[in-house]
Design a protein around this motif. Structure first.
Motif, mmCIF file in Angstrom:
data_model
loop_
_atom_site.group_PDB
_atom_site.id
_atom_site.type_symbol
_atom_site.label_atom_id
_atom_site.label_comp_id
_atom_site.label_asym_id
_atom_site.label_seq_id
_atom_site.Cartn_x
_atom_site.Cartn_y
_atom_site.Cartn_z
ATOM 1 N N MET A 1 -3.269 -17.618 -29.944
ATOM 2 C CA MET A 1 -4.251 -17.426 -30.668
ATOM 3 C C MET A 1 -5.261 -16.585 -30.335
ATOM 4 S SD MET A 1 -5.412 -18.479 -34.353
ATOM 5 C CE MET A 1 -3.420 -18.941 -35.168
ATOM 6 N N PHE A 2 -6.337 -15.480 -30.893
ATOM 7 C CA PHE A 2 -7.605 -14.609 -31.363
ATOM 8 C C PHE A 2 -7.589 -14.395 -32.509
ATOM 9 C CE2 PHE A 2 -8.292 -10.383 -29.507
ATOM 10 C CZ PHE A 2 -10.506 -10.611 -29.440
ATOM 11 N N ILE A 3 -9.140 -15.328 -32.742
ATOM 12 C CA ILE A 3 -9.592 -15.341 -33.741
ATOM 13 C C ILE A 3 -11.082 -14.309 -33.662
ATOM 14 C CG2 ILE A 3 -10.469 -16.030 -35.451
ATOM 15 C CD1 ILE A 3 -8.066 -18.853 -34.679
ATOM 16 N N THR A 4 -11.275 -13.092 -34.559
ATOM 17 C CA THR A 4 -12.553 -12.865 -34.845
ATOM 18 C C THR A 4 -13.100 -13.032 -35.784
ATOM 19 O OG1 THR A 4 -11.852 -10.555 -35.029
ATOM 20 C CG2 THR A 4 -12.084 -11.434 -33.616
ATOM 21 N N PHE A 5 -14.945 -12.998 -36.286
ATOM 22 C CA PHE A 5 -15.554 -13.718 -36.758
ATOM 23 C C PHE A 5 -16.968 -12.130 -37.088
ATOM 24 C CE2 PHE A 5 -14.414 -18.003 -36.552
ATOM 25 C CZ PHE A 5 -14.503 -18.074 -37.437
ATOM 26 N N GLU A 6 -16.581 -11.692 -38.575
ATOM 27 C CA GLU A 6 -17.484 -10.362 -38.616
ATOM 28 C C GLU A 6 -17.884 -10.727 -40.432
ATOM 29 O OE1 GLU A 6 -17.365 -7.583 -36.606
ATOM 30 O OE2 GLU A 6 -15.314 -7.271 -35.591
ATOM 31 N N GLY A 7 -19.430 -9.342 -40.508
ATOM 32 C CA GLY A 7 -19.543 -9.497 -41.371
ATOM 33 C C GLY A 7 -21.073 -9.197 -40.628
ATOM 34 N N ILE A 8 -22.342 -8.893 -42.121
ATOM 35 C CA ILE A 8 -23.372 -8.177 -41.979
ATOM 36 C C ILE A 8 -24.365 -9.307 -41.320
ATOM 37 C CG2 ILE A 8 -22.982 -6.754 -43.846
ATOM 38 C CD1 ILE A 8 -24.921 -8.180 -45.743
ATOM 39 N N GLU A 9 -25.588 -8.961 -41.175
ATOM 40 C CA GLU A 9 -26.866 -9.155 -40.519
ATOM 41 C C GLU A 9 -26.433 -10.837 -41.701
ATOM 42 O OE1 GLU A 9 -26.963 -8.835 -37.370
ATOM 43 O OE2 GLU A 9 -26.523 -6.947 -37.726
ATOM 44 N N GLY A 10 -27.137 -12.243 -41.286
ATOM 45 C CA GLY A 10 -26.948 -13.112 -41.961
ATOM 46 C C GLY A 10 -26.035 -13.730 -43.113
ATOM 47 N N SER A 11 -24.724 -13.667 -42.269
ATOM 48 C CA SER A 11 -23.512 -13.944 -42.882
ATOM 49 C C SER A 11 -23.046 -15.010 -42.884
ATOM 50 C CB SER A 11 -22.187 -13.162 -43.082
ATOM 51 O OG SER A 11 -21.793 -12.043 -41.911
ATOM 52 N N GLY A 12 -24.050 -15.881 -42.039
ATOM 53 C CA GLY A 12 -23.430 -17.042 -42.089
ATOM 54 C C GLY A 12 -22.335 -17.084 -40.514
ATOM 55 N N LYS A 13 -21.764 -16.160 -39.911
ATOM 56 C CA LYS A 13 -20.530 -16.439 -38.695
ATOM 57 C C LYS A 13 -21.267 -17.619 -37.733
ATOM 58 C CE LYS A 13 -21.219 -12.508 -37.700
ATOM 59 N NZ LYS A 13 -21.883 -12.899 -36.148
ATOM 60 N N SER A 14 -22.424 -17.517 -37.035
ATOM 61 C CA SER A 14 -23.138 -18.882 -36.548
ATOM 62 C C SER A 14 -22.746 -19.622 -36.652
ATOM 63 C CB SER A 14 -23.769 -18.704 -35.941
ATOM 64 O OG SER A 14 -24.429 -16.795 -35.049
ATOM 65 N N THR A 15 -22.989 -20.206 -38.342
ATOM 66 C CA THR A 15 -22.951 -22.098 -38.730
ATOM 67 C C THR A 15 -20.959 -21.417 -38.923
ATOM 68 O OG1 THR A 15 -24.638 -21.081 -39.694
ATOM 69 C CG2 THR A 15 -22.655 -22.831 -40.760
ATOM 70 N N GLN A 16 -20.447 -20.914 -38.710
ATOM 71 C CA GLN A 16 -18.573 -21.351 -38.882
ATOM 72 C C GLN A 16 -18.275 -21.206 -37.806
ATOM 73 O OE1 GLN A 16 -17.341 -22.120 -42.109
ATOM 74 N NE2 GLN A 16 -19.077 -22.014 -43.087
ATOM 75 N N ILE A 17 -18.569 -20.770 -36.946
ATOM 76 C CA ILE A 17 -18.067 -20.794 -35.490
ATOM 77 C C ILE A 17 -18.340 -21.999 -34.890
ATOM 78 C CG2 ILE A 17 -18.146 -19.496 -33.248
ATOM 79 C CD1 ILE A 17 -18.578 -16.832 -34.488
ATOM 80 N N GLN A 18 -19.465 -22.556 -35.027
ATOM 81 C CA GLN A 18 -19.999 -23.719 -35.225
ATOM 82 C C GLN A 18 -19.455 -24.995 -35.229
ATOM 83 O OE1 GLN A 18 -22.087 -24.862 -31.721
ATOM 84 N NE2 GLN A 18 -21.868 -26.687 -32.485
ATOM 85 N N LEU A 19 -19.308 -24.548 -36.273
ATOM 86 C CA LEU A 19 -18.888 -25.850 -37.471
ATOM 87 C C LEU A 19 -16.756 -26.141 -36.334
ATOM 88 C CD1 LEU A 19 -19.508 -25.186 -40.949
ATOM 89 C CD2 LEU A 19 -20.093 -27.121 -39.244
ATOM 90 N N LEU A 20 -16.104 -24.526 -36.239
ATOM 91 C CA LEU A 20 -14.926 -24.886 -35.960
ATOM 92 C C LEU A 20 -14.766 -25.043 -34.505
ATOM 93 C CD1 LEU A 20 -12.659 -23.157 -36.888
ATOM 94 C CD2 LEU A 20 -12.693 -21.385 -35.388
ATOM 95 N N LYS A 21 -15.700 -24.646 -33.252
ATOM 96 C CA LYS A 21 -15.777 -25.711 -31.822
ATOM 97 C C LYS A 21 -15.920 -27.189 -31.906
ATOM 98 C CE LYS A 21 -19.128 -25.017 -27.856
ATOM 99 N NZ LYS A 21 -19.953 -24.162 -27.522
ATOM 100 N N GLU A 22 -17.069 -27.884 -33.013
ATOM 101 C CA GLU A 22 -16.995 -28.914 -33.487
ATOM 102 C C GLU A 22 -15.356 -29.959 -33.425
ATOM 103 O OE1 GLU A 22 -19.969 -29.369 -36.128
ATOM 104 O OE2 GLU A 22 -21.897 -28.664 -34.666
ATOM 105 N N PHE A 23 -14.404 -29.071 -34.180
ATOM 106 C CA PHE A 23 -13.887 -29.505 -35.082
ATOM 107 C C PHE A 23 -12.690 -28.894 -33.676
ATOM 108 C CE2 PHE A 23 -9.029 -27.698 -36.212
ATOM 109 C CZ PHE A 23 -8.747 -29.089 -37.552
ATOM 110 N N PHE A 24 -12.542 -27.955 -33.003
ATOM 111 C CA PHE A 24 -11.589 -28.397 -31.837
ATOM 112 C C PHE A 24 -11.953 -28.493 -31.091
ATOM 113 C CE2 PHE A 24 -10.631 -23.358 -32.634
ATOM 114 C CZ PHE A 24 -9.475 -23.664 -33.108
ATOM 115 N N GLU A 25 -13.284 -29.346 -30.797
ATOM 116 C CA GLU A 25 -13.377 -30.444 -29.219
ATOM 117 C C GLU A 25 -13.320 -31.346 -29.999
ATOM 118 O OE1 GLU A 25 -18.075 -30.047 -29.304
ATOM 119 O OE2 GLU A 25 -17.709 -28.213 -27.954
#
Length: 199
Positions: A1-25
């Motif tokens: 699966m290939f998942i991407t995150f998009e959004g304007i500056e300050g949209s919170g992408k980094s926060t969600q990606i970190q949560l997803l990283k912790e979830f998968f770990e």
């Protein structure tokens, strides 16, 4: 699966990606996290040029620099990890080029689509668009760190970027999932997990 995150500056992408990283770990699930621009060694050099506020970069130059980074990213990182059966999650991908470079003066969006098709870039299985008002996003961006070349653009630039993202989502309803980024991080993350059908 290939998942991407998009959004304007300050949209919170980094926060969600970190949560997803912790979830998968925690689930011991094979996942690989990456970003654009700058994940490959070549890309890091391109990123430093692109984000430097001191550089005057013409719109066409910007497009080709970004796609140079993207080709390296796809060939060196994205495709090999997908082929190994990993879930690949990227912070930004080619939708960013349509949203950002697609509204630069003298740039026709069809030229960007032609580049995407010509380079045979893989299409994400799902793209999460974190959407919120520009003034709120920029305020968040300013609070977290010094602004880069893109973040320092006029508010009209960011408004156009947001509109381009919203237009993209309307044109790709099956792939791009718009999420209200004014929700709490936990609410946003819950919506993401529901869409990728992982509990």
């Amino acid at each position: 699966m290939f998942i991407t995150f998009e959004g304007i500056e300050g949209s919170g992408k980094s926060t969600q990606i970190q949560l997803l990283k912790e979830f998968f770990e925690k689930k011991a699930q094979k996942a690989f996290f990456t970003k654009e621009p700058g994940s490959s060694e070549v890309g890091k050099k391109i990123r430093s040029v692109l984000l430097n506020k001191e550089n005057k970069i013409f719109p066409q130059t910007e497009i080709f620099l970004i796609f140079a980074d993207r080709v390296q990213h796809v060939q060196e990182i994205i495709k090999p990890n997908i082929n190994e059966g990993k879930i690949v999650i990227s912070d930004r991908y080619y939708d960013s080029s349509i949203a950002y470079q697609g509204q630069r003066e003298g740039v026709d969006k069809t030229e960007i689509y032609e580049l995407i098709n010509m380079l045979d870039l893989p299409t994400p299985d799902i793209t999460f668009l974190l959407d919120l008002p520009v003034d709120i996003g920029l305020k968040r961006a300013k609070n977290r760190a010094s602004l880069d070349r893109f973040e320092s653009e006029e508010i009209s630039f960011h408004e156009a970027v947001r509109q381009n993202y919203l237009d993209l989502q309307e044109q790709n309803l099956e792939r791009i999932v718009k999420i209200d980024a004014l929700q709490t991080p936990d609410e946003i993350f819950s919506n993401i997990l529901k869409k990728i059908k992982i509990e």
